[in-house]
Enzyme design. Structure first.
Site, PDB file in Angstrom:
ATOM      1  N   LYS A 120      10.414   5.070  15.736  1.00  0.00           N
ATOM      2  CA  LYS A 120      11.352   4.307  14.885  1.00  0.00           C
ATOM      3  C   LYS A 120      10.811   4.228  13.461  1.00  0.00           C
ATOM      4  O   LYS A 120       9.696   4.664  13.196  1.00  0.00           O
ATOM      5  CB  LYS A 120      11.545   2.917  15.482  1.00  0.00           C
ATOM      6  CG  LYS A 120      10.290   2.077  15.543  1.00  0.00           C
ATOM      7  CD  LYS A 120      10.523   0.814  16.350  1.00  0.00           C
ATOM      8  CE  LYS A 120       9.220   0.070  16.562  1.00  0.00           C
ATOM      9  NZ  LYS A 120       9.247  -1.322  16.295  1.00  0.00           N
ATOM     10  N   TYR A 126      -0.483  -5.114 -16.402  1.00  0.00           N
ATOM     11  CA  TYR A 126       0.360  -6.319 -16.382  1.00  0.00           C
ATOM     12  C   TYR A 126      -0.475  -7.548 -16.025  1.00  0.00           C
ATOM     13  O   TYR A 126      -1.263  -7.518 -15.068  1.00  0.00           O
ATOM     14  CB  TYR A 126       1.459  -6.185 -15.325  1.00  0.00           C
ATOM     15  CG  TYR A 126       2.538  -5.203 -15.686  1.00  0.00           C
ATOM     16  CD1 TYR A 126       3.375  -5.419 -16.783  1.00  0.00           C
ATOM     17  CD2 TYR A 126       2.742  -4.061 -14.911  1.00  0.00           C
ATOM     18  CE1 TYR A 126       4.371  -4.509 -17.099  1.00  0.00           C
ATOM     19  CE2 TYR A 126       3.743  -3.149 -15.226  1.00  0.00           C
ATOM     20  CZ  TYR A 126       4.549  -3.383 -16.325  1.00  0.00           C
ATOM     21  OH  TYR A 126       5.535  -2.486 -16.643  1.00  0.00           O
TER      22      TYR A 126
HETATM   23  C1  LIG Z   1       9.404  -2.834  21.705  1.00  0.00           C
HETATM   24  C2  LIG Z   1       8.288  -2.050  21.117  1.00  0.00           C
HETATM   25  N1  LIG Z   1       7.548  -1.262  21.906  1.00  0.00           N
HETATM   26  C3  LIG Z   1       6.522  -0.533  21.427  1.00  0.00           C
HETATM   27  C4  LIG Z   1       6.185  -0.574  20.089  1.00  0.00           C
HETATM   28  C5  LIG Z   1       5.027   0.232  19.585  1.00  0.00           C
HETATM   29  O1  LIG Z   1       3.988  -0.624  19.127  1.00  0.00           O
HETATM   30  P1  LIG Z   1       2.675  -0.049  18.475  1.00  0.00           P
HETATM   31  O2  LIG Z   1       3.080   0.642  17.228  1.00  0.00           O
HETATM   32  O3  LIG Z   1       1.830  -1.235  18.209  1.00  0.00           O
HETATM   33  O4  LIG Z   1       2.096   0.891  19.475  1.00  0.00           O
HETATM   34  C6  LIG Z   1       6.929  -1.386  19.227  1.00  0.00           C
HETATM   35  C7  LIG Z   1       6.572  -1.462  17.811  1.00  0.00           C
HETATM   36  O5  LIG Z   1       6.838  -2.332  17.058  1.00  0.00           O
HETATM   37  C8  LIG Z   1       8.002  -2.148  19.750  1.00  0.00           C
HETATM   38  O6  LIG Z   1       8.755  -2.931  18.967  1.00  0.00           O
END
Ligand SMILES: Cc1ncc(COP(=O)(O)O)c(C=O)c1O
Length: 362
Positions: free
Chosen positions: A35, A256
């Site tokens: 994602k 700045y």
């Molecule tokens: C539901 C869920 N599963 C797995 C993950 C993966 O987590 P990580 O990047 O800490 O491995 C995330 C990341 O935010 C998540 O929201």
């Protein structure tokens, strides 16, 4: 002048990190979490590198699932936030994407919109994160509704998420794990709770499916550790060029708000990267930047398009390249200097940063 900031994405490092995940949890299937545009690394190159490795991809938004299907990925995809209305549900069915079910409204949408092509559902149990998921008293009823629903194929999976797993000495994770086991052990479901930190620090959390995100990108999910300590390789190297050199006199102030004053005469290299590229504005004086393999301190406020680095007497010229994070300068270190987490830094590398893909043939 072409814009200098470049994020080099090393897909062989990504595959190596994937192998490390497999080695750590050999009995579990892997839902690669890609994602947020593959945590800022580019969802399509990341998915391409993992095409023949991951058992499934996990995304947060429907648009991400659409992008993957449009690019021709036929793998299983899990939409972690599920659907919010009928159109999204129909789209999931059309695209053959699994939905996470975490709130009663989704059940209503499912029951009132029978699908011609059933979808696979993952029921999310609230175990302590208090974000998405059903409380245990709701869980069995919802599970039965899903199991009996003609729009759902097979037995629903069960998943949950850790809130404090980045700290291996925090007892919260074991409590969440125990609760998850207690509430789901009688169900004939695929189970999943482990994120990267769970995968590394709690082997008993692996269950049927693990969900690695940050560790795939070579970044440590654990506090006070670097990816390399855990056998991981950074996938992203953020670099830029020196665009100007300033001779600064003792007592002169930089940038700045004049937040840094030269204690003696010195040279300042101005680098072509700033918060407009995703370099954190909160980075403090002293945050290291590598030029010619040597660390130099950031001085003054981060601007939109540039930062200033104190190079002292060093013979550095315009056009030389500089590394903001990557192989020899862990993003975890820069995150600590900017009072944030490495997840945020990699995710917010902006559009205008050129993405150079390395080792894209698997
Ligand atoms: C539901 C869920 N599963 C797995 C993950 C993966 O987590 P990580 O990047 O800490 O491995 C995330 C990341 O935010 C998540 O929201």
């Amino acid at each position: 002048m072409t814009y200098a900031a470049t994020a080099t994405i090393d897909l062989s490092a990504l595959r190596l990190n994937f192998a490390q995940v497999q080695k750590t949890a050999p009995a579990s299937k892997i839902m690669a979490v890609i994602k947020a545009n593959g945590y800022g690394h580019g969802i399509i190159p990341v998915a391409s590198a993992l095409r023949n490795l991951a058992n499934a991809f996990a995304v947060a938004q429907l648009e991400e699932a659409i992008k993957l299907r449009e690019a021709g990925f036929s793998q299983r995809i899990i939409l972690l936030q599920g659907f919010t209305d009928k159109q999204e549900l129909l789209m999931l069915s059309e695209l053959e994407v699994d939905a996470v079910i975490h709130q009663p409204e989704q059940i209503q949408i499912l029951l009132t919109n029978p699908l011609q092509k059933p979808i696979y559902a993952w029921l999310k149990l609230e175990t302590g994160m208090h974000r998405l998921g059903f409380r245990s008293h709701q869980m069995m009823g919802i599970y039965q509704q899903l199991a009996n629903c003609k729009s759902i194929t097979g037995s629903p999976g069960c998943l949950s998420h850790f809130s404090n797993a980045d700290n291996p000495s925090d007892p919260k994770t074991l409590a969440q794990l125990k609760y998850f086991q207690e509430k789901t052990h009688t169900l004939n479901s695929a189970k999943s709770i482990a994120n990267s930190a769970g995968i590394i620090a709690w082997p008993q959390s692996h269950f049927d499916w693990i969900r690695p995100g940050i560790m795939l990108y070579g970044v440590s999910p654990l506090q006070d550790k670097y990816g390399k300590d855990l056998g991981l390789q950074p996938v992203m190297t953020l670099s830029t060029q020196v665009i100007a050199i300033q001779n600064i006199r003792q007592g002169e102030k930089i940038g700045y708000g004049e937040t840094w004053e030269a204690a003696k005469d010195t040279k300042i290299a101005i680098l072509g990267i700033g918060y407009g590229d995703g370099y954190p504005r909160s980075a403090q004086n002293g945050t290291p930047v590598l030029i010619n393999g040597k660390p130099f301190p950031l001085v003054g406020c981060v601007s939109m398009d540039s930062i200033s680095v104190d190079i002292g007497e060093e013979n550095i010229t315009v056009g030389e390249s500089a590394i903001l994070w990557g192989d020899d300068l862990p993003v975890e270190k820069i995150a600590a200097c900017a009072a944030t987490i490495p997840y945020e830094l990699v995710c917010r590398v902006s559009e205008r940063v050129y993405k150079k893909i390395k080792n894209d043939h698997g």
